[in-house]
Design a protein around this motif. Sequence first.
Motif, PDB file in Angstrom:
ATOM      1  N   LYS A   1       0.835  -1.207   0.000  1.00 35.80           N
ATOM      2  CA  LYS A   1       0.000   0.000   0.000  1.00 35.80           C
ATOM      3  C   LYS A   1       0.869   1.257   0.000  1.00 35.80           C
ATOM      4  O   LYS A   1       0.660   2.176  -0.800  1.00 35.80           O
ATOM      5  CB  LYS A   1      -0.908  -0.015   1.226  1.00 35.80           C
ATOM      6  N   ASP A   2       1.848   1.281   0.892  1.00 35.24           N
ATOM      7  CA  ASP A   2       2.715   2.451   0.998  1.00 35.24           C
ATOM      8  C   ASP A   2       3.554   2.652  -0.253  1.00 35.24           C
ATOM      9  O   ASP A   2       3.737   3.781  -0.718  1.00 35.24           O
ATOM     10  CB  ASP A   2       3.630   2.329   2.226  1.00 35.24           C
ATOM     11  N   LYS A   3       4.050   1.567  -0.820  1.00 36.17           N
ATOM     12  CA  LYS A   3       4.890   1.665  -2.014  1.00 36.17           C
ATOM     13  C   LYS A   3       4.098   2.190  -3.218  1.00 36.17           C
ATOM     14  O   LYS A   3       4.606   2.979  -4.004  1.00 36.17           O
ATOM     15  CB  LYS A   3       5.510   0.310  -2.346  1.00 36.17           C
TER      16      LYS A   3
ATOM     17  N   GLY B   1       1.087   3.833  -2.992  1.00 31.51           N
ATOM     18  CA  GLY B   1       0.291   5.022  -2.690  1.00 31.51           C
ATOM     19  C   GLY B   1      -1.202   4.775  -2.798  1.00 31.51           C
ATOM     20  O   GLY B   1      -1.946   5.645  -3.257  1.00 31.51           O
TER      21      GLY B   1
END
Length: 135
Positions: free
Chosen positions: A19-21, A23
């Motif tokens: 998710k963080d990678k 966005g």
Amino acid sequence: EKRFSNSKTISLSKVKAIKDKLGVTVNDVLGGVLNMTIQRYLRETEPEKMTAGRSLRINFPINMRAPTRSMIPEIHNEISTGTVKVGLNHTSTVEAIMEHYWLMQEVKNSPAALVQLRLLDLLSRILPYEMLVQL
């Protein structure tokens, strides 16, 4: 015919890292993984249905409650539903996740879910219960 299936556990920390990678949200990651799982299942069980341009229509709940600053949550729910058509010819899970992300952005920016919620609310106030359960 009803069928049941399960899979290996997916680590929440791994989902959050993806998710963080990318966005996106956790739900976008899970939606993309689910899409790829359905694709694999159909390829294995009904390959004749996996033609170019094939898609699947999905329905999902949408929380319509406005965010509040109060620490006390509201007692009632305001839930509508969304419907989107997802492709079934992705070549990667990242591609499926990103499609899910962009489809959800369209849903979030559309007035359709709010209109549906308000119409159902109005109907629930004017129609007898016997008619509502048939909708």
